[in-house]
Design a protein around this motif. Sequence first.
Motif, PDB file in Angstrom:
ATOM      1  N   ILE A 136      17.829   9.163  18.861  1.00 41.10           N
ATOM      2  CA  ILE A 136      19.106   8.617  19.344  1.00 41.10           C
ATOM      3  C   ILE A 136      19.615   9.506  20.462  1.00 41.10           C
ATOM      4  O   ILE A 136      19.766  10.719  20.284  1.00 41.10           O
ATOM      5  CB  ILE A 136      20.149   8.549  18.212  1.00 41.10           C
ATOM      6  CG1 ILE A 136      19.597   7.718  17.062  1.00 41.10           C
ATOM      7  CG2 ILE A 136      21.465   7.986  18.723  1.00 41.10           C
ATOM      8  CD1 ILE A 136      20.427   7.798  15.814  1.00 41.10           C
ATOM      9  N   GLN A 137      19.884   8.892  21.592  1.00 51.40           N
ATOM     10  CA  GLN A 137      20.425   9.617  22.735  1.00 51.40           C
ATOM     11  C   GLN A 137      21.907   9.873  22.494  1.00 51.40           C
ATOM     12  O   GLN A 137      22.672   8.948  22.254  1.00 51.40           O
ATOM     13  CB  GLN A 137      20.224   8.814  24.028  1.00 51.40           C
ATOM     14  CG  GLN A 137      20.648   9.536  25.281  1.00 51.40           C
ATOM     15  CD  GLN A 137      19.796  10.774  25.550  1.00 51.40           C
ATOM     16  OE1 GLN A 137      18.584  10.707  25.499  1.00 51.40           O
ATOM     17  NE2 GLN A 137      20.437  11.891  25.829  1.00 51.40           N
ATOM     18  N   THR A 138      22.297  11.145  22.523  1.00 49.21           N
ATOM     19  CA  THR A 138      23.704  11.510  22.353  1.00 49.21           C
ATOM     20  C   THR A 138      24.142  12.298  23.579  1.00 49.21           C
ATOM     21  O   THR A 138      23.337  12.622  24.448  1.00 49.21           O
ATOM     22  CB  THR A 138      23.909  12.379  21.091  1.00 49.21           C
ATOM     23  OG1 THR A 138      23.312  13.658  21.299  1.00 49.21           O
ATOM     24  CG2 THR A 138      23.309  11.715  19.858  1.00 49.21           C
ATOM     25  N   SER A 139      25.423  12.629  23.626  1.00 48.26           N
ATOM     26  CA  SER A 139      25.930  13.421  24.755  1.00 48.26           C
ATOM     27  C   SER A 139      25.334  14.829  24.766  1.00 48.26           C
ATOM     28  O   SER A 139      25.326  15.493  25.791  1.00 48.26           O
ATOM     29  CB  SER A 139      27.457  13.494  24.706  1.00 48.26           C
ATOM     30  OG  SER A 139      27.861  14.079  23.479  1.00 48.26           O
ATOM     31  N   ARG A 140      24.816  15.275  23.622  1.00 50.40           N
ATOM     32  CA  ARG A 140      24.222  16.609  23.518  1.00 50.40           C
ATOM     33  C   ARG A 140      22.700  16.593  23.660  1.00 50.40           C
ATOM     34  O   ARG A 140      22.062  17.626  23.515  1.00 50.40           O
ATOM     35  CB  ARG A 140      24.569  17.240  22.183  1.00 50.40           C
ATOM     36  CG  ARG A 140      26.040  17.498  22.014  1.00 50.40           C
ATOM     37  CD  ARG A 140      26.289  18.139  20.689  1.00 50.40           C
ATOM     38  NE  ARG A 140      27.703  18.406  20.504  1.00 50.40           N
ATOM     39  CZ  ARG A 140      28.223  18.837  19.400  1.00 50.40           C
ATOM     40  NH1 ARG A 140      27.457  19.050  18.352  1.00 50.40           N
ATOM     41  NH2 ARG A 140      29.507  19.063  19.306  1.00 50.40           N
ATOM     42  N   GLY A 141      22.123  15.437  23.864  1.00 46.62           N
ATOM     43  CA  GLY A 141      20.671  15.318  23.957  1.00 46.62           C
ATOM     44  C   GLY A 141      20.162  14.301  22.946  1.00 46.62           C
ATOM     45  O   GLY A 141      20.899  13.435  22.496  1.00 46.62           O
ATOM     46  N   GLY A 149      19.514   0.184  23.278  1.00 47.36           N
ATOM     47  CA  GLY A 149      18.557   0.911  24.105  1.00 47.36           C
ATOM     48  C   GLY A 149      18.589   2.418  23.926  1.00 47.36           C
ATOM     49  O   GLY A 149      17.654   3.114  24.303  1.00 47.36           O
ATOM     50  N   SER A 150      19.668   2.959  23.368  1.00 46.49           N
ATOM     51  CA  SER A 150      19.757   4.407  23.191  1.00 46.49           C
ATOM     52  C   SER A 150      19.065   4.871  21.912  1.00 46.49           C
ATOM     53  O   SER A 150      19.000   6.044  21.631  1.00 46.49           O
ATOM     54  CB  SER A 150      21.212   4.860  23.183  1.00 46.49           C
ATOM     55  OG  SER A 150      21.856   4.388  22.017  1.00 46.49           O
TER      56      SER A 150
END
Length: 193
Positions: A171-176, A144-145
């Motif tokens: 892709i959703q990461t911790s930085r956006g 889902g990310s």
Amino acid sequence: KLPDFYGPGALPLNYPNEWDKLNGRGGSGIWLHGVPSTNYSRAPLASDGCIVLSNPDFLKIAATVDITKTPVIISEKINFIPRANWQSERLNARKLVDSWQQNIASNTPANAIQLYSKNFRNTANEPALTWLTKQALMTSKPVGSMKFRELSQFKYPGRDEIIVSNFIVDIQTSRGVSSSKRRQYWMKEANLW
């Protein structure tokens, strides 16, 4: 600003693309463009490899395309198929990309390797497993990310067993959100895509 030789403008083409290079085709500076203002058209086979249109035709096309999204497909002929067949082929082509997404998101290169040709080599001449292991996509992100957008797919001209998929993956990461363009060439080997 281009010289009058190109008419009212030019649209760049991605020739040679990855498939062309793999098959030994070369060249550069291949564009779709118009003709000098003193001409209506160019003589056949006098285009220096480019796709040359009359200036009115070029202006019509240039007004309707987005050069970052519109594929230019050059083929000897067009084969029309019934709408139901097209929808079925479209759905099957989408399933290939969905399968790739699920396997990449599994964070196990061994799962994703089944979708790559044994002859795969990246631009650094690395085999698929080496390349997959290095990919930024190989993170412990759930499916889902990873979101696809602007997906376009088509059969490669003259080769029914090749499908080209172009898309952007977010892709959703911790930085956006990290976005990248992808182009995949799907080919049948041993009757499997």
